[in-house]
Every structure is written in structure tokens, then in C-alpha cells.
Design a protein around this motif. Sequence first.
Motif, short mmCIF file in Angstrom:
data_model
loop_
_atom_site.label_atom_id
_atom_site.label_comp_id
_atom_site.label_asym_id
_atom_site.label_seq_id
_atom_site.Cartn_x
_atom_site.Cartn_y
_atom_site.Cartn_z
N ASN A 1 8.17 -0.66 55.37
CA ASN A 1 8.27 -1.44 54.13
C ASN A 1 9.70 -1.93 53.91
O ASN A 1 9.91 -3.08 53.49
CB ASN A 1 7.79 -0.63 52.94
N LYS A 2 10.67 -1.07 54.18
CA LYS A 2 12.07 -1.47 54.00
C LYS A 2 12.47 -2.55 55.00
O LYS A 2 13.16 -3.49 54.65
CB LYS A 2 12.99 -0.25 54.12
N VAL B 1 15.80 -4.80 54.90
CA VAL B 1 16.81 -3.75 55.03
C VAL B 1 17.04 -3.47 56.52
O VAL B 1 16.09 -3.40 57.29
CB VAL B 1 16.36 -2.46 54.30
N GLN B 2 18.29 -3.34 56.91
CA GLN B 2 18.64 -3.09 58.30
C GLN B 2 18.44 -1.62 58.66
O GLN B 2 18.53 -0.75 57.80
CB GLN B 2 20.11 -3.47 58.55
N THR B 3 18.18 -1.35 59.94
CA THR B 3 17.92 0.03 60.37
C THR B 3 19.11 0.94 60.12
O THR B 3 18.93 2.11 59.77
CB THR B 3 17.52 0.09 61.85
N PHE B 4 20.34 0.44 60.28
CA PHE B 4 21.49 1.31 60.04
C PHE B 4 21.59 1.69 58.57
O PHE B 4 22.03 2.79 58.23
CB PHE B 4 22.81 0.68 60.55
N GLU B 5 21.18 0.81 57.67
CA GLU B 5 21.17 1.13 56.24
C GLU B 5 20.11 2.20 55.93
O GLU B 5 20.36 3.10 55.14
CB GLU B 5 20.89 -0.11 55.41
#
Length: 109
Positions: free
Chosen positions: A63-64, A69-73
Motif C-alpha cells: 500500500n505504501k 513511498v520509497q522502500t528506503f523510507e
Amino acid sequence: MDKDISYKDKKVISIGVMRELTGLSERQIRYYEERKLIFPERSSGGNRKYSFSDVELLMEIANKIEDGVQTFEIRQEIVKEKKKEEQKAIRKKMLQGQLNAQFGIKNYK
């Protein structure tokens, strides 16, 4: 297996079932593992095993990602949440120790 582990945290689900439950491809699931967002256990044969908690986490991750939203975030959020949970567990253990000492209770764990 550890008796203290909740049924939600037992790693018993194969990647194929995980794919069906989440709607994600096996490649996506492996990618999230590569990015250190999810941590399956490995069976003696090398197969990945996931938990029901992992299903929920993968759905949140998907969902993110869909929201941009980026994977590192996401990884930073996961690390921050784990630290929070660890601190909570430490505080609980310290409080239990103080209560046990106050009331003379011996901890048999």
C-alpha cells in the motif's frame, strides 16, 4: 519451536501461499526481502517461510509503495518501530522487576 511465540508470528506460510494471500508476485515478495523490509525464515530445504504478521506487513508495504513511498523510507519506519517496540519491552521488563522486588516476588522464567 518457542512456546512464547504468537500464532501470528510463527513462520509456516510458503511463498506461494503468501502470493495468493497478498496478491503480490513472488518477485515482488523477494524484492521486499532484498530491500530488508521483510525477513522470512528458511526451511531445511531452503524454502522461505512467512508468518501471518508478515502477510500484514507485506500488505502495508504494498500500500505504501502504491502511494509512492520509497522502500528506503519504509525500511526507516520499520527500524524506528522495532526500536520503539524493543524500548517498550525493556521498560516493561524493568517495571516488572521493580514490582517483583517491591513485593518480594521471584521471577521463575
